[in-house]
Design an enzyme around this catalytic site. Structure first.
Site, PDB file in Angstrom:
ATOM      1  N   GLY A  13      -1.431 -11.818   0.511  1.00  0.00           N
ATOM      2  CA  GLY A  13      -1.512 -10.383   0.197  1.00  0.00           C
ATOM      3  C   GLY A  13      -0.670  -9.934  -0.981  1.00  0.00           C
ATOM      4  O   GLY A  13      -0.444  -8.739  -1.135  1.00  0.00           O
ATOM      5  N   SER A  19       3.463  -5.015  -4.609  1.00  0.00           N
ATOM      6  CA  SER A  19       2.902  -5.296  -3.282  1.00  0.00           C
ATOM      7  C   SER A  19       3.999  -5.366  -2.217  1.00  0.00           C
ATOM      8  O   SER A  19       5.097  -5.879  -2.480  1.00  0.00           O
ATOM      9  CB  SER A  19       2.178  -6.649  -3.280  1.00  0.00           C
ATOM     10  OG  SER A  19       1.060  -6.614  -4.133  1.00  0.00           O
ATOM     11  N   ILE A  20       3.668  -4.883  -1.023  1.00  0.00           N
ATOM     12  CA  ILE A  20       4.609  -5.013   0.090  1.00  0.00           C
ATOM     13  C   ILE A  20       4.893  -6.498   0.341  1.00  0.00           C
ATOM     14  O   ILE A  20       6.028  -6.887   0.623  1.00  0.00           O
ATOM     15  CB  ILE A  20       4.037  -4.322   1.346  1.00  0.00           C
ATOM     16  CG1 ILE A  20       3.996  -2.803   1.127  1.00  0.00           C
ATOM     17  CG2 ILE A  20       4.862  -4.663   2.584  1.00  0.00           C
ATOM     18  CD1 ILE A  20       3.404  -1.999   2.269  1.00  0.00           C
ATOM     19  N   VAL A  65     -10.210 -13.556   1.998  1.00  0.00           N
ATOM     20  CA  VAL A  65     -10.256 -13.609   3.472  1.00  0.00           C
ATOM     21  C   VAL A  65     -11.606 -13.184   4.046  1.00  0.00           C
ATOM     22  O   VAL A  65     -11.832 -13.311   5.246  1.00  0.00           O
ATOM     23  CB  VAL A  65      -9.121 -12.793   4.137  1.00  0.00           C
ATOM     24  CG1 VAL A  65      -7.749 -13.335   3.778  1.00  0.00           C
ATOM     25  CG2 VAL A  65      -9.231 -11.304   3.798  1.00  0.00           C
ATOM     26  N   TYR A 156      -7.707   8.852   5.221  1.00  0.00           N
ATOM     27  CA  TYR A 156      -7.513   7.442   5.607  1.00  0.00           C
ATOM     28  C   TYR A 156      -8.755   6.900   6.330  1.00  0.00           C
ATOM     29  O   TYR A 156      -9.069   5.724   6.251  1.00  0.00           O
ATOM     30  CB  TYR A 156      -6.244   7.308   6.457  1.00  0.00           C
ATOM     31  CG  TYR A 156      -5.637   5.926   6.431  1.00  0.00           C
ATOM     32  CD1 TYR A 156      -5.267   5.326   5.232  1.00  0.00           C
ATOM     33  CD2 TYR A 156      -5.424   5.217   7.611  1.00  0.00           C
ATOM     34  CE1 TYR A 156      -4.707   4.052   5.210  1.00  0.00           C
ATOM     35  CE2 TYR A 156      -4.853   3.950   7.596  1.00  0.00           C
ATOM     36  CZ  TYR A 156      -4.502   3.384   6.400  1.00  0.00           C
ATOM     37  OH  TYR A 156      -3.946   2.121   6.388  1.00  0.00           O
ATOM     38  N   LYS A 163      -7.148  -0.131  11.185  1.00  0.00           N
ATOM     39  CA  LYS A 163      -5.750  -0.415  11.559  1.00  0.00           C
ATOM     40  C   LYS A 163      -5.569  -0.340  13.087  1.00  0.00           C
ATOM     41  O   LYS A 163      -4.767  -1.081  13.660  1.00  0.00           O
ATOM     42  CB  LYS A 163      -4.797   0.552  10.853  1.00  0.00           C
ATOM     43  CG  LYS A 163      -4.685   0.340   9.341  1.00  0.00           C
ATOM     44  CD  LYS A 163      -4.144  -1.026   8.964  1.00  0.00           C
ATOM     45  CE  LYS A 163      -3.747  -1.107   7.511  1.00  0.00           C
ATOM     46  NZ  LYS A 163      -3.452  -2.472   7.072  1.00  0.00           N
ATOM     47  N   ILE A 192       4.073   3.591   0.642  1.00  0.00           N
ATOM     48  CA  ILE A 192       4.738   3.005  -0.532  1.00  0.00           C
ATOM     49  C   ILE A 192       3.694   2.956  -1.641  1.00  0.00           C
ATOM     50  O   ILE A 192       2.525   2.615  -1.383  1.00  0.00           O
ATOM     51  CB  ILE A 192       5.203   1.550  -0.259  1.00  0.00           C
ATOM     52  CG1 ILE A 192       6.186   1.498   0.908  1.00  0.00           C
ATOM     53  CG2 ILE A 192       5.824   0.932  -1.500  1.00  0.00           C
ATOM     54  CD1 ILE A 192       6.721   0.093   1.202  1.00  0.00           C
ATOM     55  N   THR A 194       1.580   1.408  -3.992  1.00  0.00           N
ATOM     56  CA  THR A 194       1.082   0.067  -4.331  1.00  0.00           C
ATOM     57  C   THR A 194      -0.352   0.217  -4.836  1.00  0.00           C
ATOM     58  O   THR A 194      -0.923   1.307  -4.788  1.00  0.00           O
ATOM     59  CB  THR A 194       1.055  -0.848  -3.088  1.00  0.00           C
ATOM     60  OG1 THR A 194       0.133  -0.277  -2.141  1.00  0.00           O
ATOM     61  CG2 THR A 194       2.411  -1.019  -2.449  1.00  0.00           C
ATOM     62  N   LEU A 195      -0.920  -0.914  -5.237  1.00  0.00           N
ATOM     63  CA  LEU A 195      -2.316  -0.901  -5.721  1.00  0.00           C
ATOM     64  C   LEU A 195      -3.259  -0.392  -4.634  1.00  0.00           C
ATOM     65  O   LEU A 195      -4.082   0.494  -4.879  1.00  0.00           O
ATOM     66  CB  LEU A 195      -2.692  -2.335  -6.126  1.00  0.00           C
ATOM     67  CG  LEU A 195      -3.914  -2.520  -6.998  1.00  0.00           C
ATOM     68  CD1 LEU A 195      -3.705  -1.830  -8.340  1.00  0.00           C
ATOM     69  CD2 LEU A 195      -4.153  -4.024  -7.221  1.00  0.00           C
ATOM     70  N   ALA A 196      -3.134  -0.925  -3.426  1.00  0.00           N
ATOM     71  CA  ALA A 196      -4.033  -0.528  -2.334  1.00  0.00           C
ATOM     72  C   ALA A 196      -3.860   0.966  -2.031  1.00  0.00           C
ATOM     73  O   ALA A 196      -4.844   1.692  -1.857  1.00  0.00           O
ATOM     74  CB  ALA A 196      -3.739  -1.351  -1.083  1.00  0.00           C
TER      75      ALA A 196
HETATM   76  N1  LIG Z   1       1.306   0.917   0.609  1.00  0.00           N
HETATM   77  C1  LIG Z   1       1.364   1.617   1.729  1.00  0.00           C
HETATM   78  O1  LIG Z   1       1.649   2.819   1.737  1.00  0.00           O
HETATM   79  C2  LIG Z   1       1.138   0.919   3.045  1.00  0.00           C
HETATM   80  C3  LIG Z   1       1.601   1.529   4.231  1.00  0.00           C
HETATM   81  C4  LIG Z   1       1.376   0.883   5.443  1.00  0.00           C
HETATM   82  C5  LIG Z   1       0.705  -0.318   5.476  1.00  0.00           C
HETATM   83  N2  LIG Z   1       0.260  -0.889   4.315  1.00  0.00           N
HETATM   84  C6  LIG Z   1      -0.453  -2.157   4.393  1.00  0.00           C
HETATM   85  O2  LIG Z   1       0.264  -3.163   3.718  1.00  0.00           O
HETATM   86  C7  LIG Z   1      -0.642  -4.214   3.388  1.00  0.00           C
HETATM   87  C8  LIG Z   1      -0.433  -4.612   1.940  1.00  0.00           C
HETATM   88  O3  LIG Z   1      -0.876  -3.569   1.077  1.00  0.00           O
HETATM   89  P1  LIG Z   1      -0.032  -3.046  -0.174  1.00  0.00           P
HETATM   90  O4  LIG Z   1       0.196  -1.608   0.046  1.00  0.00           O
HETATM   91  O5  LIG Z   1       1.109  -3.947  -0.437  1.00  0.00           O
HETATM   92  O6  LIG Z   1      -1.090  -3.105  -1.353  1.00  0.00           O
HETATM   93  P2  LIG Z   1      -1.483  -4.292  -2.367  1.00  0.00           P
HETATM   94  O7  LIG Z   1      -2.690  -3.784  -3.101  1.00  0.00           O
HETATM   95  O8  LIG Z   1      -0.351  -4.704  -3.186  1.00  0.00           O
HETATM   96  O9  LIG Z   1      -1.893  -5.459  -1.386  1.00  0.00           O
HETATM   97  C9  LIG Z   1      -3.140  -5.532  -0.756  1.00  0.00           C
HETATM   98  C10 LIG Z   1      -3.542  -6.973  -0.851  1.00  0.00           C
HETATM   99  O10 LIG Z   1      -4.765  -7.183  -0.148  1.00  0.00           O
HETATM  100  C11 LIG Z   1      -5.425  -8.195  -0.863  1.00  0.00           C
HETATM  101  N3  LIG Z   1      -6.850  -8.242  -0.490  1.00  0.00           N
HETATM  102  C12 LIG Z   1      -7.758  -7.248  -0.436  1.00  0.00           C
HETATM  103  N4  LIG Z   1      -8.966  -7.752  -0.105  1.00  0.00           N
HETATM  104  C13 LIG Z   1      -8.800  -9.094   0.054  1.00  0.00           C
HETATM  105  C14 LIG Z   1      -9.671 -10.173   0.361  1.00  0.00           C
HETATM  106  N5  LIG Z   1     -10.974  -9.986   0.578  1.00  0.00           N
HETATM  107  N6  LIG Z   1      -9.142 -11.414   0.444  1.00  0.00           N
HETATM  108  C15 LIG Z   1      -7.823 -11.635   0.222  1.00  0.00           C
HETATM  109  N7  LIG Z   1      -6.953 -10.669  -0.098  1.00  0.00           N
HETATM  110  C16 LIG Z   1      -7.449  -9.412  -0.182  1.00  0.00           C
HETATM  111  C17 LIG Z   1      -5.243  -7.797  -2.324  1.00  0.00           C
HETATM  112  O11 LIG Z   1      -5.498  -8.879  -3.200  1.00  0.00           O
HETATM  113  C18 LIG Z   1      -3.778  -7.426  -2.314  1.00  0.00           C
HETATM  114  O12 LIG Z   1      -2.973  -8.540  -2.573  1.00  0.00           O
HETATM  115  C19 LIG Z   1      -2.035  -3.678   3.703  1.00  0.00           C
HETATM  116  O13 LIG Z   1      -2.428  -4.144   4.978  1.00  0.00           O
HETATM  117  C20 LIG Z   1      -1.805  -2.178   3.749  1.00  0.00           C
HETATM  118  O14 LIG Z   1      -2.766  -1.499   4.539  1.00  0.00           O
HETATM  119  C21 LIG Z   1       0.474  -0.292   3.107  1.00  0.00           C
END
Ligand SMILES: NC(=O)c1ccc[n+]([C@@H]2O[C@H](COP(=O)([O-])OP(=O)(O)OC[C@H]3O[C@@H](n4cnc5c(N)ncnc54)[C@H](O)[C@@H]3O)[C@@H](O)[C@H]2O)c1
Length: 262
Positions: A13, A19-20, A65, A156, A163, A192, A194-196
């Site tokens: 990820g 990224s987290i 994935v 969301y 989730k 946080i 991030t890209l997502a």
């Molecule tokens: N950023 C926030 O505010 C936040 C808060 C709570 C939870 N999260 C969760 O943290 C996790 C990481 O997200 P993030 O915020 O670091 O963003 P991010 O964009 O940095 O990371 C998301 C990752 O998912 C990967 N991904 C997406 N589709 C994929 C696939 N088909 N195969 C493999 N990898 C795939 C992307 O390549 C990326 O590395 C996620 O589950 C997100 O829901 C994020």
């Protein structure tokens, strides 16, 4: 001794430095873990290779994935580097952008719903299933969730449902893997940038709202999540499984934001 000394962690990820999962990798490296990383697409590989220069990491492999074959190949290749795995971090989520804006009742499509659940929830089961033969005694699987699984968060939408499914999956997987002394947990992180997250409409407003209403009066950092991840994946958390732990500066305990009542 460092918290994760001698442990081998597969982190899925990382997209970039924000990224987290990058925050988790930084802390895991600091705490003595050896890392293996994946990238979703070829174009992300150079970025991840650059980040990995700072970490004890010999192994960077492709894995989308949503593809069973990619997951199979990942573990076949990983086996030539490592005989076993102590930690899996699943920090992956995706929903098409149009699903993450406006009312769920209007924007959710069958296809968008399927994609969100496949990539954000099923993939944890798929990775755990493939990793199972390599998991050590006291292994730990960790995923990332968000409060939108429990409460309605604007925009969301289907991701909130995905989730909720992910968090239920954590409980079922914890029950399945418990007899082999492997643990499965989730961190529910506060927002946080991030890209997502940038795909969620009005995300900036969510960040500033959170900062003013959270008991700690700040947003959390990737390092905050990394520190809790290191604890949960260490032997110190040997009695914790099937749980969703909030790393959100306390935001999830609040009913009304204090500054909303004048
Ligand atoms: N950023 C926030 O505010 C936040 C808060 C709570 C939870 N999260 C969760 O943290 C996790 C990481 O997200 P993030 O915020 O670091 O963003 P991010 O964009 O940095 O990371 C998301 C990752 O998912 C990967 N991904 C997406 N589709 C994929 C696939 N088909 N195969 C493999 N990898 C795939 C992307 O390549 C990326 O590395 C996620 O589950 C997100 O829901 C994020």
């Amino acid at each position: 001794m460092a918290l994760l000394e001698g442990k081998r962690a597969l982190i899925v990820g990382i997209a970039n430095q924000y990224s987290i999962a990058t925050g988790i990798a930084n802390v895991f490296a600091r705490e003595g873990a050896e890392l293996a990383l994946t990238y979703q697409q070829e174009r992300l590989k150079p970025k991840i290779e650059r980040l990995a220069k700072d970490w004890p990491c010999q192994c960077i492999l492709p894995c989308d994935v949503s593809q069973d074959d990619d997951i199979k190949q990942l573990f076949t290749k990983l086996k030539s580097h490592w005989s076993s795995i102590d930690i899996i971090v699943h920090a992956v989520a995706f929903a098409p952008m149009q699903e993450l804006a406006d009312d769920m009742v209007d924007v959710t499509t069958r296809e968008g719903f399927k994609i969100a659940h496949d990539i954000s929830s099923y993939s944890l089961i798929a990775l755990t299933k493939a990793a199972k033969p390599m998991l050590t005694d006291n292994a730990s699987v960790l995923t990332l969730s968000y409060l939108g699984s429990q409460r309605v968060m604007p925009n969301y939408n289907a991701m909130g449902l995905a989730k909720a499914s992910l968090e239920a999956g954590v409980k079922y997987l914890a029950s399945n893997l418990g007899p082999m002394n492997a643990r499965v947990n989730a961190i529910s992180a506060g927002p946080i940038k991030t890209l997502a997250a940038s795909g969620i409409k009005q995300f900036r407003s969510i960040l500033s709202y959170n900062q003013t209403m959270a008991p700690l009066r700040r947003n959390i950092t990737q390092e905050d999540v990394g520190n809790t991840a290191a604890f949960l994946c260490s032997n110190l958390a040997s009695g914790i499984t099937g749980q969703t732990i909030y790393v959100d500066a306390g935001a999830s305990i609040m009913g009304l934001a204090p500054n909303e009542i004048q």
